[in-house]
Scaffold this motif. Sequence first.
Motif, PDB file in Angstrom:
ATOM      1  N   LYS A  97       0.568  -1.264  -0.005  1.00  0.00           N
ATOM      2  CA  LYS A  97       0.123  -0.007  -0.100  1.00  0.00           C
ATOM      3  C   LYS A  97       1.000   1.266   0.142  1.00  0.00           C
ATOM      4  O   LYS A  97       0.673   2.231  -0.853  1.00  0.00           O
ATOM      5  N   PRO A  98       1.867   1.204   0.731  1.00  0.00           N
ATOM      6  CA  PRO A  98       2.792   2.626   0.841  1.00  0.00           C
ATOM      7  C   PRO A  98       3.388   2.686  -0.608  1.00  0.00           C
ATOM      8  O   PRO A  98       3.562   3.761  -0.973  1.00  0.00           O
ATOM      9  N   ALA A  99       3.677   1.563  -1.153  1.00  0.00           N
ATOM     10  CA  ALA A  99       4.298   1.693  -2.519  1.00  0.00           C
ATOM     11  C   ALA A  99       3.412   2.259  -3.706  1.00  0.00           C
ATOM     12  O   ALA A  99       3.677   3.344  -4.381  1.00  0.00           O
ATOM     13  N   ILE A 100       2.168   1.941  -3.632  1.00  0.00           N
ATOM     14  CA  ILE A 100       0.923   2.191  -4.360  1.00  0.00           C
ATOM     15  C   ILE A 100       0.737   3.575  -4.173  1.00  0.00           C
ATOM     16  O   ILE A 100       0.512   4.534  -5.170  1.00  0.00           O
ATOM     17  N   ASP A 101       0.425   3.976  -2.821  1.00  0.00           N
ATOM     18  CA  ASP A 101       0.175   5.447  -2.697  1.00  0.00           C
ATOM     19  C   ASP A 101       1.241   6.249  -3.007  1.00  0.00           C
ATOM     20  O   ASP A 101       1.157   7.612  -3.247  1.00  0.00           O
ATOM     21  N   THR A 102       2.620   5.891  -3.250  1.00  0.00           N
ATOM     22  CA  THR A 102       3.732   6.744  -3.476  1.00  0.00           C
ATOM     23  C   THR A 102       3.682   6.938  -5.060  1.00  0.00           C
ATOM     24  O   THR A 102       3.805   7.954  -5.543  1.00  0.00           O
ATOM     25  N   LYS A 103       3.530   5.733  -5.861  1.00  0.00           N
ATOM     26  CA  LYS A 103       3.520   5.807  -7.142  1.00  0.00           C
ATOM     27  C   LYS A 103       2.395   6.229  -7.828  1.00  0.00           C
ATOM     28  O   LYS A 103       2.378   6.766  -8.977  1.00  0.00           O
ATOM     29  N   TYR A 104       1.102   6.067  -7.314  1.00  0.00           N
ATOM     30  CA  TYR A 104      -0.215   6.564  -7.907  1.00  0.00           C
ATOM     31  C   TYR A 104      -0.886   7.556  -7.343  1.00  0.00           C
ATOM     32  O   TYR A 104      -0.726   7.631  -5.916  1.00  0.00           O
ATOM     33  N   ARG A 105      -1.766   8.388  -8.053  1.00  0.00           N
ATOM     34  CA  ARG A 105      -2.516   9.198  -7.112  1.00  0.00           C
ATOM     35  C   ARG A 105      -3.686   8.484  -6.583  1.00  0.00           C
ATOM     36  O   ARG A 105      -4.963   8.304  -7.229  1.00  0.00           O
ATOM     37  N   THR A 106      -3.540   8.259  -5.275  1.00  0.00           N
ATOM     38  CA  THR A 106      -4.602   7.521  -4.563  1.00  0.00           C
ATOM     39  C   THR A 106      -5.296   8.383  -3.583  1.00  0.00           C
ATOM     40  O   THR A 106      -4.396   9.352  -2.956  1.00  0.00           O
ATOM     41  N   LYS A 107      -6.397   7.964  -3.074  1.00  0.00           N
ATOM     42  CA  LYS A 107      -7.411   8.500  -2.023  1.00  0.00           C
ATOM     43  C   LYS A 107      -6.681   7.545  -0.941  1.00  0.00           C
ATOM     44  O   LYS A 107      -7.168   6.178  -1.078  1.00  0.00           O
ATOM     45  N   THR A 108      -6.036   7.913   0.143  1.00  0.00           N
ATOM     46  CA  THR A 108      -5.234   6.931   0.906  1.00  0.00           C
ATOM     47  C   THR A 108      -6.112   6.413   2.333  1.00  0.00           C
ATOM     48  O   THR A 108      -5.619   5.445   2.868  1.00  0.00           O
ATOM     49  N   ASN A 109      -7.128   7.328   2.642  1.00  0.00           N
ATOM     50  CA  ASN A 109      -7.691   6.837   3.752  1.00  0.00           C
ATOM     51  C   ASN A 109      -8.578   5.627   3.568  1.00  0.00           C
ATOM     52  O   ASN A 109      -8.908   5.135   2.718  1.00  0.00           O
ATOM     53  N   ALA A 110      -8.977   4.979   4.779  1.00  0.00           N
ATOM     54  CA  ALA A 110      -9.767   3.750   4.845  1.00  0.00           C
ATOM     55  C   ALA A 110     -11.116   3.861   4.143  1.00  0.00           C
ATOM     56  O   ALA A 110     -11.639   2.950   3.557  1.00  0.00           O
ATOM     57  N   LYS A 111     -11.776   4.957   4.255  1.00  0.00           N
ATOM     58  CA  LYS A 111     -12.952   5.366   3.468  1.00  0.00           C
ATOM     59  C   LYS A 111     -12.949   5.084   1.955  1.00  0.00           C
ATOM     60  O   LYS A 111     -13.777   4.627   1.393  1.00  0.00           O
ATOM     61  N   ASN A 112     -11.737   5.385   1.385  1.00  0.00           N
ATOM     62  CA  ASN A 112     -11.414   5.318   0.039  1.00  0.00           C
ATOM     63  C   ASN A 112     -10.658   3.877  -0.590  1.00  0.00           C
ATOM     64  O   ASN A 112     -10.380   3.579  -1.506  1.00  0.00           O
ATOM     65  N   THR A 113     -10.568   2.880   0.806  1.00  0.00           N
ATOM     66  CA  THR A 113      -9.620   1.853   0.399  1.00  0.00           C
ATOM     67  C   THR A 113     -10.554   0.492   0.525  1.00  0.00           C
ATOM     68  O   THR A 113     -11.240   0.328   1.706  1.00  0.00           O
ATOM     69  N   GLY A 114     -10.693  -0.292  -0.543  1.00  0.00           N
ATOM     70  CA  GLY A 114     -11.267  -1.437  -0.314  1.00  0.00           C
ATOM     71  C   GLY A 114     -10.459  -2.552  -0.380  1.00  0.00           C
ATOM     72  O   GLY A 114      -9.360  -2.605  -0.758  1.00  0.00           O
ATOM     73  N   ILE A 115     -10.916  -4.101  -0.159  1.00  0.00           N
ATOM     74  CA  ILE A 115     -10.195  -5.127  -0.190  1.00  0.00           C
ATOM     75  C   ILE A 115     -11.357  -6.219  -0.621  1.00  0.00           C
ATOM     76  O   ILE A 115     -12.416  -6.194  -0.001  1.00  0.00           O
ATOM     77  N   MET A 116     -11.051  -7.066  -1.473  1.00  0.00           N
ATOM     78  CA  MET A 116     -11.974  -7.943  -2.141  1.00  0.00           C
ATOM     79  C   MET A 116     -11.298  -9.136  -2.769  1.00  0.00           C
ATOM     80  O   MET A 116     -10.299  -9.396  -3.041  1.00  0.00           O
ATOM     81  N   GLY A 117     -12.236 -10.453  -2.451  1.00  0.00           N
ATOM     82  CA  GLY A 117     -11.651 -11.735  -2.844  1.00  0.00           C
ATOM     83  C   GLY A 117     -12.890 -12.570  -2.799  1.00  0.00           C
ATOM     84  O   GLY A 117     -13.908 -12.242  -2.146  1.00  0.00           O
ATOM     85  N   SER A 118     -12.669 -13.651  -3.408  1.00  0.00           N
ATOM     86  CA  SER A 118     -13.411 -14.822  -3.330  1.00  0.00           C
ATOM     87  C   SER A 118     -13.067 -16.128  -2.761  1.00  0.00           C
ATOM     88  O   SER A 118     -11.712 -16.331  -2.978  1.00  0.00           O
ATOM     89  N   SER A 119     -13.738 -16.886  -2.208  1.00  0.00           N
ATOM     90  CA  SER A 119     -13.382 -18.466  -1.470  1.00  0.00           C
ATOM     91  C   SER A 119     -12.417 -17.961  -0.190  1.00  0.00           C
ATOM     92  O   SER A 119     -12.454 -17.303   0.383  1.00  0.00           O
ATOM     93  N   LEU A 120     -10.992 -18.544  -0.580  1.00  0.00           N
ATOM     94  CA  LEU A 120     -10.154 -18.263   0.365  1.00  0.00           C
ATOM     95  C   LEU A 120      -9.696 -16.570   0.369  1.00  0.00           C
ATOM     96  O   LEU A 120      -9.462 -15.936   1.506  1.00  0.00           O
TER      97      LEU A 120
END
Length: 229
Positions: A97-120
């Motif tokens: 996440k720190p690398a992504i937030d440094t390299k790309y223009r991201t909204k960094t707070n929890a309200k704008n950060t999701g996590i997602m997946g299926s099964s495991l």
Amino acid sequence: KTSKKIWIYLPEDYYSSGKKYNVMYMHDAQNLFDAKTSYAGEWNVDEKLDSINAQVIVVGIEHGNEKRMEELIPFKNAKYGGGNADNYLEFIVKTLKPAIDTKYRTKTNAKNTGIMGSSLGGLVSYYAILKYPKVFGKAGIFSPSFWFNRNEIIALTNTIPKLNTKIYFLCGDNEGDADMVNDLNKIDELVSKKRCECKKLTQKKIIKGGQHNEKLWRDGFVNTYVWLF
């Protein structure tokens, strides 16, 4: 040390807009964008997001193939092993996440950060919001394999005083796992005790006839993204 391939989806207007974007971290990157690398069909994440002009950066994290169970199961399962999810999530939170937030223009707070997946990936996404509520404010939890760690996950959920994460639960009623719907309902019930229904923080969809496969998750993906963000 493990090395991981990371797939990045950028919105179509990323290079022309200058604005900052929400970020979604997704597991099993091999299955998200490309049928050739997938295990059994892809989610079409890029085409789906393009079609609704989604303002989000997706960070897809490849699973470790034969290490997938090891990485994504939070607590050791007597039969299947696992138990290394703490390290995997720490890698996402402290390194990726720190690398992504440094390299790309991201909204960094929890309200704008999701996590997602299926099964495991659904199991580890749920575990992630219990462990890092200040990092992930949204979660798409598809067909979560709670049965690997049922007792530990229930116990952990019970110890969390409150949970303000926005959660979209999705599963099918024909997944070949008799406990899938029961487990999902149980966790949903425990989560709902920790927040007021008035906040409308949880959405749960149980798809009639839905099976444990890429089709179910692909078909549910856009609605989940739109509802979460």
